[in-house]
Design an enzyme around this catalytic site. Structure first.
Site, PDB file in Angstrom:
ATOM      1  N   CYS A  60       0.839  -1.197   0.000  1.00 47.49           N
ATOM      2  CA  CYS A  60       0.000   0.000   0.000  1.00 47.49           C
ATOM      3  C   CYS A  60       0.875   1.249   0.000  1.00 47.49           C
ATOM      4  O   CYS A  60       0.689   2.169  -0.796  1.00 47.49           O
ATOM      5  CB  CYS A  60      -0.930  -0.017   1.213  1.00 47.49           C
ATOM      6  SG  CYS A  60      -2.165   1.298   1.218  1.00 47.49           S
ATOM      7  N   CYS A  61       1.885   1.276   0.893  1.00 46.06           N
ATOM      8  CA  CYS A  61       2.806   2.418   0.932  1.00 46.06           C
ATOM      9  C   CYS A  61       3.580   2.526  -0.381  1.00 46.06           C
ATOM     10  O   CYS A  61       3.888   3.626  -0.835  1.00 46.06           O
ATOM     11  CB  CYS A  61       3.793   2.286   2.085  1.00 46.06           C
ATOM     12  SG  CYS A  61       3.169   2.792   3.699  1.00 46.06           S
TER      13      CYS A  61
ATOM     14  N   CYS B 236      -1.357   8.982   6.825  1.00 47.67           N
ATOM     15  CA  CYS B 236      -2.635   8.534   6.282  1.00 47.67           C
ATOM     16  C   CYS B 236      -3.613   8.241   7.425  1.00 47.67           C
ATOM     17  O   CYS B 236      -3.229   7.744   8.485  1.00 47.67           O
ATOM     18  CB  CYS B 236      -2.440   7.255   5.467  1.00 47.67           C
ATOM     19  SG  CYS B 236      -1.532   7.476   3.939  1.00 47.67           S
TER      20      CYS B 236
ATOM     21  N   CYS C 249      -3.761   4.685   9.130  1.00 50.37           N
ATOM     22  CA  CYS C 249      -2.543   4.221   9.804  1.00 50.37           C
ATOM     23  C   CYS C 249      -2.008   5.224  10.822  1.00 50.37           C
ATOM     24  O   CYS C 249      -0.844   5.153  11.213  1.00 50.37           O
ATOM     25  CB  CYS C 249      -1.473   3.911   8.768  1.00 50.37           C
ATOM     26  SG  CYS C 249      -1.954   2.634   7.601  1.00 50.37           S
TER      27      CYS C 249
ATOM     28  N   CYS D 287       8.161   4.040   5.957  1.00 48.30           N
ATOM     29  CA  CYS D 287       7.332   3.653   4.824  1.00 48.30           C
ATOM     30  C   CYS D 287       7.922   2.492   4.031  1.00 48.30           C
ATOM     31  O   CYS D 287       8.042   2.551   2.813  1.00 48.30           O
ATOM     32  CB  CYS D 287       7.116   4.851   3.915  1.00 48.30           C
ATOM     33  SG  CYS D 287       6.357   6.235   4.765  1.00 48.30           S
TER      34      CYS D 287
HETATM   35  S1  SF4 Z   1       0.353   4.783   5.548  1.00 43.92           S
HETATM   36 FE1  SF4 Z   1      -1.268   3.199   5.492  1.00 43.92          FE
HETATM   37  S2  SF4 Z   1      -2.896   3.961   4.095  1.00 43.92           S
HETATM   38 FE2  SF4 Z   1      -1.028   5.218   3.808  1.00 43.92          FE
HETATM   39  S3  SF4 Z   1      -0.018   4.296   2.072  1.00 43.92           S
HETATM   40 FE3  SF4 Z   1       0.894   3.353   3.904  1.00 43.92          FE
HETATM   41  S4  SF4 Z   1      -0.314   1.520   4.394  1.00 43.92           S
HETATM   42 FE4  SF4 Z   1      -1.456   2.756   2.882  1.00 43.92          FE
END
Ligand code: SF4
Length: 247
Positions: A123-124, A209, A212, A235
């Protein structure tokens, strides 16, 4: 006093500049480097998060046309998106560039926006690493050499040794607030009458985000609310070149 910069070796130049100017803090460091051969070749990244206004204010005072890269992961708090527009106007920043994840990649890998529940690294990667890497590649091709960040030593153990100027991914990473303490940051907000991120009053000390980010633990450091309970502090595997965008 002009700093001569030989970009044949970013690492060598970062070490030399650190030795020469690493004692400078905040605006003094930025002004010195902006008057050097780095002038016009410096940009910054900002999350427009909990401490962002201090550095954005410094940059606006030194040169409001310095490009500011803001990554909208499409999973940010609405408060952050509104704060970004408000601060940009208040500080008179002239070149804020909003970058976002590739819509085709999101559609393919995270069509329901729930990937963070099963695979935070991927996701990151698609929401942060890929768009930031693409942007940095383009900036580098366009001649940018210096990357201003808001990293500070006091944030956590993983940032305890950062220098004012260091080399990373072919850029001269400039950390004007590296030496600053939490008290310095608080004092700057008061002294300059800077508006805080609206979530700070609610206990969020490091804001990323929405899915998170939690409130900082009472006995934890400022970033203790980021990926809380997930054993993750930055990240993913690309942390060195991406963390700076999420201060
Ligand atoms: S912080 Fe969480 S929602 Fe944002 S990109 Fe990373 S995993 Fe995805």
């Amino acid at each position: 006093m002009n700093a001569h910069v030989d970009f044949s070796s970013v690492e060598t130049e970062a070490a030399r500049l650190q030795g020469e100017y690493g004692h400078l803090k905040g605006a003094a460091l930025l002004r010195t480097l902006a008057k050097s051969e780095l002038g016009g070749k410096i940009m910054m990244t900002s999350s427009f998060g909990a401490e962002a206004a201090v550095l954005l204010d410094l940059v606006a005072k030194v040169d409001p046309s310095i490009p500011v890269i803001f990554l909208d992961t499409r999973r940010l708090f609405g408060e952050t998106l509104r704060y970004q527009k408000e601060l940009t106007e208040i500080l008179g920043l002239k070149d804020v560039r909003v970058i976002r994840p590739d819509t085709d990649r999101l559609q393919k890998l995270d069509p329901d926006d729930m990937l963070f529940t099963s695979d935070t690294d991927t996701c990151c990667s698609i929401r942060k690493v890929e768009p930031l890497d693409n942007t940095m590649k383009t900036l580098k091709e366009n001649g940018f050499k210096g990357w201003i960040t808001g990293r500070k030593r006091f944030h956590s153990d993983t940032r305890g040794t950062i220098d004012a100027i260091e080399a990373a991914d072919g850029f001269l990473k400039i950390n004007p607030l590296a030496h600053w303490t939490n008290e310095d940051v608080k004092a700057a907000y008061l002294e300059k009458n800077l508006p805080p991120h609206p979530l700070v009053a609610d206990g969020f000390l490091s804001i990323g985000c929405m899915p998170c980010t939690e409130r900082a633990a009472p006995d934890g450091d400022a970033r203790s609310g980021r990926w809380a309970g997930k054993g993750k502090t930055e990240c993913g595997i690309h942390a060195p070149r991406i963390e700076a965008a999420f201060i």
